[in-house]
Design a protein around this motif. Structure first.
Motif, PDB file in Angstrom:
ATOM      1  N   LEU B 117       0.709  -1.260   0.025  1.00  6.43           N
ATOM      2  CA  LEU B 117      -0.257   0.130   0.004  1.00  6.43           C
ATOM      3  C   LEU B 117       0.989   1.252  -0.092  1.00  6.43           C
ATOM      4  CD1 LEU B 117      -2.829  -0.848   2.408  1.00  6.43           C
ATOM      5  CD2 LEU B 117      -3.078  -0.859  -0.024  1.00  6.43           C
ATOM      6  N   LEU B 118       1.963   1.423   0.337  1.00  2.02           N
ATOM      7  CA  LEU B 118       2.961   2.273   0.647  1.00  2.02           C
ATOM      8  C   LEU B 118       2.966   2.940  -0.967  1.00  2.02           C
ATOM      9  CD1 LEU B 118       5.796   1.726   2.979  1.00  2.02           C
ATOM     10  CD2 LEU B 118       4.523   3.780   2.771  1.00  2.02           C
ATOM     11  N   ALA B 121      -0.034   4.638  -2.042  1.00  2.12           N
ATOM     12  CA  ALA B 121      -0.240   5.813  -1.330  1.00  2.12           C
ATOM     13  C   ALA B 121       0.702   6.916  -1.901  1.00  2.12           C
ATOM     14  CB  ALA B 121       0.097   5.618   0.273  1.00  2.12           C
ATOM     15  N   LEU B 124      -0.974   7.876  -5.130  1.00  2.00           N
ATOM     16  CA  LEU B 124      -2.184   8.767  -5.072  1.00  2.00           C
ATOM     17  C   LEU B 124      -1.716  10.142  -4.760  1.00  2.00           C
ATOM     18  CD1 LEU B 124      -4.499   6.189  -2.901  1.00  2.00           C
ATOM     19  CD2 LEU B 124      -4.889   7.043  -5.276  1.00  2.00           C
ATOM     20  N   TRP B 125      -0.748  10.401  -3.752  1.00  4.42           N
ATOM     21  CA  TRP B 125      -0.385  11.546  -3.336  1.00  4.42           C
ATOM     22  C   TRP B 125       0.254  12.425  -4.675  1.00  4.42           C
ATOM     23  CZ3 TRP B 125       4.490  14.110  -2.612  1.00  4.42           C
ATOM     24  CH2 TRP B 125       4.647  15.479  -1.608  1.00  4.42           C
ATOM     25  N   TRP B 126       1.235  11.626  -5.319  1.00  3.26           N
ATOM     26  CA  TRP B 126       1.729  12.204  -6.667  1.00  3.26           C
ATOM     27  C   TRP B 126       0.533  12.730  -7.749  1.00  3.26           C
ATOM     28  CZ3 TRP B 126       6.423  13.737  -7.712  1.00  3.26           C
ATOM     29  CH2 TRP B 126       6.671  14.162  -9.056  1.00  3.26           C
ATOM     30  N   TRP B 132      -8.619  10.257  -1.976  1.00  2.00           N
ATOM     31  CA  TRP B 132      -8.560   8.762  -1.877  1.00  2.00           C
ATOM     32  C   TRP B 132      -7.397   8.280  -0.713  1.00  2.00           C
ATOM     33  CZ3 TRP B 132     -11.876   4.942  -2.923  1.00  2.00           C
ATOM     34  CH2 TRP B 132     -12.955   5.380  -3.901  1.00  2.00           C
ATOM     35  N   LEU B 133      -6.508   9.203  -0.864  1.00  2.00           N
ATOM     36  CA  LEU B 133      -5.222   8.886   0.399  1.00  2.00           C
ATOM     37  C   LEU B 133      -5.784   8.959   1.726  1.00  2.00           C
ATOM     38  CD1 LEU B 133      -2.419   8.394   0.484  1.00  2.00           C
ATOM     39  CD2 LEU B 133      -2.024  10.514   0.552  1.00  2.00           C
ATOM     40  N   LEU B 136      -8.036   5.924   2.348  1.00  2.97           N
ATOM     41  CA  LEU B 136      -6.963   4.698   2.637  1.00  2.97           C
ATOM     42  C   LEU B 136      -6.659   4.654   3.981  1.00  2.97           C
ATOM     43  CD1 LEU B 136      -5.962   2.163   1.169  1.00  2.97           C
ATOM     44  CD2 LEU B 136      -4.200   3.719   0.390  1.00  2.97           C
TER      45      LEU B 136
END
Lengths: 377, 182
Positions: B117-118, B121, B124-126, B132-133, B136
């Motif tokens: 998941l790292l 995540a 998603l941040w990028w 969504w982050l 999660l």
């Protein structure tokens, strides 16, 4: 798509994520490598040949699927299904103990109402119980269906700490990703070296195969392992051979003529590779398996032509070869059905066998190892 | 009462309320959602949903809460819904017995899943998918409470997939109609 408010800094979501991920890592179980509680050292049974049988108290027209266990005080306990017909809404799980004065008056211990009340979910019917005494805890696993047939079965668990007089509200075991459906248990669990239990079960939706559920000492699910087999298989019956090896025999749900299917683990239940089926017939009927005091294995099941007889087989070589031992009951009339065996080794070395008798009742037979060898009772 | 059963019942009540909030009722929308939630809990709709769909995931519950809080449009747009469906098309058959590997079992000792998941995540941040982050992160916090035995049950469930299927189908139908009008 919605966005987070502008007042929330951009570094906050990843920070929240890292914090939550750390907490999840902390929570994730990291159990020791699995191992079985080694079976007791084999010793010859000195009991003379004996056999007796009796009917369990009748509570309904239809009775089936018994599970046996022995309580800490030595009394035998049984749980079974009873109702007006198989799958009917009035089917419930009944419980009785056998003391010196015989079987006690049966108590209803689970039904659709009590299950719905504990799980907060609609329940249409309940199914096969598994009863198991672990110290002062008496476990009950049983199935329930909400909508749909047996393939939608959900596994529930309840516990009694007063020898079955009262039970805590049941909880659902989360064993499947699709609405938690299609998990069935019918045979007793095995104690594990870490104080947990291994529960044999099967899955019967899309694919039909055995499964092995590893439970921690506090009941948390630690792992679920598939028992792969090219033949559809049900209801694994498992005995431990030592700390790492165990033998699972499975009901053959494939094309006829069926044979008892087999899986063997040699790593404490992490993997259950398929092995060649036994030369023992199985007409898609439940079986029961037990390790006797002498170390031999006892198998109960039906012959190839159906459930009109209940037979016993013995193995002296950890399940590699099997010899027919005894016919417990047989009849040729149309209504004869002797099936759903459950086996238990009493602490006195006697073997208890319970089975469905003509779908009208449950018969309980008690015998010694000497009787299995042909000795006259 | 056990925690996961209570969670499942309450969550299904809120999800039913969120479904009612989708109706075009104008100013009455919030009241309709409240009445629907109460009706689901009191009239036996939530237990029926609980029996039919199982325990809802935290992801679905959060989407329902966003809907109830009038935070629209939903984060479950066409692309996340399609991605979810494509993943589920592999995950569910394998978890239900197709082949020898059971991905659902990974969720009981989910160290490798959590590690996986790292990078998700980070992606998603990028891509600036902060909502969504956050969803999660709340999922993982929910798993850390110990209510859920399996990490997968926190992340997704059949009702969420049904919702994703509706989102994708709706978009496909709209595109078809637009193409015909042209």
């Amino acid at each position: 798509m919605i966005q987070l408010p502008k007042t929330i800094p951009r570094w906050l979501p990843p920070l929240l994520f890292i914090g939550a991920l750390s907490a999840a890592f902390w929570r994730a179980p990291a159990p020791l490598a699995p191992a079985f509680e080694p079976p007791p050292t084999a010793a010859p049974s000195l009991l003379p040949a004996s056999f007796s049988s009796e009917m369990l108290p009748k509570v309904a027209e239809w009775m089936q699927a018994t599970s046996l266990t022995q309580l800490p005080d030595g009394r035998l306990a049984a749980a079974w299904l009873a109702g007006s017909a198989e799958g009917a809404e009035d089917v419930g799980i009944w419980y009785s103990r056998r003391g010196k004065e015989g079987w006690s008056k049966p108590l209803p211990i689970a039904n659709r109402e009590s299950t719905a009340g504990g799980t907060f979910a609609h329940v249409r019917s309940v199914s096969d119980p598994v009863l198991y005494a672990e110290g002062s805890w008496l476990h009950l696993w049983y199935g329930s269906t909400g909508f749909g047939g047996a393939a939608t079965n959900v596994l529930n668990h309840s516990v009694s700490t007063d020898a079955g007089q009262s039970w805590i509200k049941p909880t659902r075991l989360q064993t499947s990703p699709l609405a938690n459906i299609s998990t069935h248990a019918r045979t007793p669990p095995l104690p594990l070296a870490d104080g947990g239990l291994g529960l044999p079960m099967h899955h019967a939706f899309i694919a039909t195969h055995g499964e092995w559920l590893r439970l921690s000492p506090n009941g948390q699910i630690l792992d679920k392992v598939r028992l792969p087999n090219p033949t559809p298989t049900l209801q694994p019956a498992v005995v431990a051979l030592d700390a790492q090896r165990a033998l699972a025999l499975l009901r053959d749900a494939g094309p006829t003529p069926g044979k008892v299917q087999i899986a063997i683990t040699d790593d404490g239940g992490l993997h259950w590779p398929v092995a060649a089926a036994l030369p023992v017939p199985n007409p898609n009927a439940p079986i029961a398996l037990l390790r006797l005091k002498s170390g031999r294995l006892l198998l109960a099941g039906n012959p190839q032509n159906g459930r009109e007889a209940l037979l016993l087989w013995l193995s002296a070589d950890e399940g590699k070869t099997w010899q027919a031992s005894r016919t417990v009951e047989a009849a040729t009339d149309g209504g004869a059905e002797f099936a759903y065996p459950a086996l238990l080794l009493g602490r006195d070395g006697r073997v208890h066998l319970a089975y469905t008798w003509r779908r009208q009742g449950i018969k309980h037979a008690v015998f010694s190892e000497a009787w299995l060898e042909g000795g006259q009772a | 009462m056990n925690a996961v059963a209570a969670y499942g019942l309450l969550a299904h009540g809120l999800i039913f309320g969120a479904i009612a909030a989708l109706l075009p009722l104008g100013e009455l929308r919030q009241r309709a959602a409240l009445i629907a939630t109460a009706t689901a809990l009191l009239a036996g709709i939530a237990p029926v949903m609980h029996a039919t769909f199982g325990t809802p995931s935290l992801t679905l519950l959060q989407l329902a809460l966003l809907q109830l809080a009038n935070k629209s449009p939903s984060p479950l747009t066409y692309r996340p819904a399609l991605g979810l469906l494509l993943f589920a098309a592999l995950f569910y058959p394998m978890a239900l017995g197709w082949g020898g590997f059971d991905p659902y079992a990974l969720g009981y000792q989910p160290w490798p899943l959590l590690a996986a998941l790292l990078p998700l995540a980070a992606a998603l941040w990028w891509c600036r998918q902060d909502v969504w982050l956050t969803l999660l992160a709340v999922d993982l916090a929910g798993y850390a409470t110990g209510v859920f035995a399996n990490l997968w049950d926190v992340l997704l469930d059949p009702l969420l997939l049904l919702l994703a299927l509706i989102v994708v189908s709706r978009q496909a139908v709209l595109r078809l109609i637009a193409a015909r009008i042209r």
